[in-house]
Design a protein around this motif. Structure first.
Motif, mmCIF file in Angstrom:
data_model
loop_
_atom_site.group_PDB
_atom_site.id
_atom_site.type_symbol
_atom_site.label_atom_id
_atom_site.label_comp_id
_atom_site.label_asym_id
_atom_site.label_seq_id
_atom_site.Cartn_x
_atom_site.Cartn_y
_atom_site.Cartn_z
ATOM 1 N N GLU A 137 0.872 -1.156 -0.254
ATOM 2 C CA GLU A 137 -0.074 -0.084 0.049
ATOM 3 C C GLU A 137 0.864 1.335 -0.001
ATOM 4 O O GLU A 137 1.846 1.532 0.884
ATOM 5 C CB GLU A 137 -0.909 -0.046 1.140
ATOM 6 N N GLY A 140 -0.714 8.106 -0.769
ATOM 7 C CA GLY A 140 -0.936 9.060 -1.644
ATOM 8 C C GLY A 140 -1.204 10.295 -0.828
ATOM 9 O O GLY A 140 -0.879 10.759 0.152
ATOM 10 N N GLN A 150 -5.319 9.057 0.618
ATOM 11 C CA GLN A 150 -5.414 7.792 -0.547
ATOM 12 C C GLN A 150 -4.253 7.005 -0.675
ATOM 13 O O GLN A 150 -3.152 7.494 -0.474
ATOM 14 C CB GLN A 150 -5.565 8.984 -1.581
ATOM 15 N N SER A 152 -2.575 3.534 -2.584
ATOM 16 C CA SER A 152 -2.489 3.140 -3.765
ATOM 17 C C SER A 152 -2.230 1.711 -3.481
ATOM 18 O O SER A 152 -0.804 1.379 -3.061
ATOM 19 C CB SER A 152 -1.578 3.699 -4.878
ATOM 20 N N ARG A 154 -1.105 -2.373 -4.350
ATOM 21 C CA ARG A 154 -0.528 -3.041 -5.688
ATOM 22 C C ARG A 154 -0.318 -4.497 -5.361
ATOM 23 O O ARG A 154 0.136 -4.588 -4.284
ATOM 24 C CB ARG A 154 0.485 -2.532 -6.108
ATOM 25 N N ALA A 166 -3.670 -2.824 -9.867
ATOM 26 C CA ALA A 166 -3.552 -1.224 -8.713
ATOM 27 C C ALA A 166 -5.010 -1.183 -8.461
ATOM 28 O O ALA A 166 -6.088 -1.160 -9.287
ATOM 29 C CB ALA A 166 -3.037 -0.025 -9.555
ATOM 30 N N THR A 168 -7.206 1.774 -5.719
ATOM 31 C CA THR A 168 -7.150 3.192 -4.955
ATOM 32 C C THR A 168 -8.053 2.776 -3.854
ATOM 33 O O THR A 168 -9.323 2.401 -3.859
ATOM 34 C CB THR A 168 -7.776 4.104 -5.694
ATOM 35 N N PRO A 282 -0.877 0.414 -12.478
ATOM 36 C CA PRO A 282 -0.331 1.498 -11.850
ATOM 37 C C PRO A 282 -0.466 2.746 -12.657
ATOM 38 O O PRO A 282 -0.282 2.687 -13.847
ATOM 39 C CB PRO A 282 1.161 1.220 -11.557
ATOM 40 N N ASP A 283 -0.839 3.895 -12.343
ATOM 41 C CA ASP A 283 -1.165 5.141 -12.855
ATOM 42 C C ASP A 283 -1.926 5.333 -14.028
ATOM 43 O O ASP A 283 -1.730 5.787 -15.236
ATOM 44 C CB ASP A 283 0.596 5.769 -13.414
#
Length: 443
Positions: A137, A140, A150, A152, A154, A166, A168, A282-283
């Motif tokens: 984790e 963010g 927040q 992220s 993964r 990923a 959120t 991711p992203d």
């Protein structure tokens, strides 16, 4: 698109709800409701949601949006959490998951309310059952002074994922004894994160060769067996240039199935039996392929279950859930072609609605468009049937290899260019040939 077949009925090939009744050797609707919308478009054409739920699903979902945005809720300010303290807590959680240390994991939420602790205990137990290759984790941005951060999330599934998935999430922190500790999720600030199969009840994980099924629904052994059997069937048509393995997620809760599949609030989840989706990476990059199996799958008969999973797996093998160029009629029609190959289903039975239209003189003037695959079109069943028969015509007249070449070419160049190069036909001639084929096969 993915298998977006609706589980509401099973009369059409693309719907994935079709099946031969053993006693009468004919296709029998799974239910009587909404025969014209037997498949749910799993893939939402314009939304990035994993629309790729084809075969019983529909189009492909390239990426999935978060389940919901922030709601208007005023939380008592607690200040902005110390980034270093947050990072340390999240690192401890990741280490606890990797080491299967439940005590250490639960220590990170020791100051949270009992209900949240129970949810976190279930999360840990579910994670412990999945063969994870890493789980972390990443902190963010904080949500103002609410204490909510927040996160992220993964992870990869060992032996199946080539890159990270990923998600959120949001965690609420509060100051305790000179540091910051987790006391809840983002609901205090009106924030809802992405759903995941780990949000389900106690999970079961079943692996059969190239198929891994994770869920809390019943019948996971059967799903895994059918999915594993579909791998060589799909490979026999598409070739070996794909991973030849699949992960299926099977929540017992219909609303969760819809959220995991990326259909938003899950209102339409009852319309699909299975969907091929692409999880976010991711992203915002495309992540890993998944087949989401809804509780409606259990309403299908034997043939319907086989066809739906083969259809969805075809989307995975061909990149249908990721495809943004290939015509939708070719994406869905090809998946149905593979799904129905060797099924020995009479064409008029599998395309019952379209056969009725043709018999009444209503022969479609053009190949189905994206709008025709919209659940509100009123001709969803016919759209799948039209697409299936277009691909079947190509295989009948030019050979299966030509159909595969056409599919691949249409992903690299325009539809017109692909038809000319592979079949030597302009689009108008192809459409005219297809209309004649419909009359021949359905009357």
């Amino acid at each position: 698109m993915d298998d977006e077949r609706g589980a509401a009925t099973g009369t059409g090939p693309a719907a994935g709800t079709t099946g031969e009744q053993a006693a009468e050797q004919r296709l029998e609707p799974v239910t009587a409701e909404e025969p014209s919308r037997r498949r749910a478009l799993g893939m939402l054409a314009g939304g990035g949601a994993a629309a790729c739920l084809a075969a019983g699903a529909g189009v492909l979902a390239l990426t999935r949006r978060p389940d919901a945005g922030p709601r208007t809720i005023t939380a008592s300010p607690v200040g902005t959490p110390d980034p270093r303290a947050v990072a340390a807590v999240l690192a401890n959680r990741a280490r606890a998951v990797r080491e299967r240390n439940r005590i250490a994991f639960m220590a990170t939420v020791a100051d949270a309310p009992a209900a949240f602790q129970q949810a976190q205990a279930r999360l840990f137990d579910n994670l412990a059952k999945i063969p994870l290759d890493g789980w972390e984790e990443r902190p963010g941005s904080p949500h103002g002074a609410s204490g909510v951060v927040q996160v992220s999330l993964r992870y990869r599934i060992t032996g199946f994922d080539t890159g990270p998935v990923a998600r959120t999430r949001h965690l609420a922190f509060a100051p305790r004894s000179g540091t910051w500790t987790i006391i809840g999720d983002g609901s205090s600030a009106g924030l809802v994160g992405d759903s995941d199969i780990t949000d389900a009840g106690p999970l079961t994980v079943v692996r059969k060769g190239p198929a891994l099924v994770v869920g809390d629904a019943s019948g996971l052994d059967e799903i895994a067996r059918r999915l594993a059997a579909a791998v060589p069937a799909v490979t026999a048509v598409t070739g070996t240039s794909w991973a030849r393995r699949a992960v299926a997620l099977a929540p017992a809760d219909a609303a969760l199935a819809g959220r995991v599949a990326g259909t938003g609030n899950g209102q339409d989840v009852a319309r699909f039996a299975a969907l091929a989706v692409v999880t976010p990476g991711p992203d915002g990059s495309p992540g890993q392929d998944r087949v989401v199996v809804s509780p409606a799958f259990g309403r299908l008969n034997d043939l319907g279950r086989r066809v739906v999973l083969t259809h969805e797996l075809t989307h995975v093998a061909t990149g249908g859930a990721r495809d943004g160029r290939t015509p939708i009629w070719l994406i869905e029609g090809f998946a149905d072609y593979v799904g129905y190959k060797n099924a020995n289903v009479p064409v008029k039975s599998a395309a019952r609605e379209l056969a009725a239209d043709v018999a009444a003189g209503r022969v479609p003037a053009a190949l189905p468009s994206r709008d025709d695959f919209d659940g509100a079109s009123g001709r969803l069943s016919q759209a799948y049937q039209e697409a299936w028969l277009a691909c079947r015509m190509v295989a009948d007249r030019y050979g299966e290899t030509a159909l595969v070449r056409l599919y691949r070419a249409a992903g690299r160049e325009s539809e017109a260019a692909a038809l000319r190069r592979v079949l030597g036909l302009p689009p108008d001639t192809f459409t005219a040939d297809w209309r004649d084929y419909l009359r021949k096969e359905l009357t």
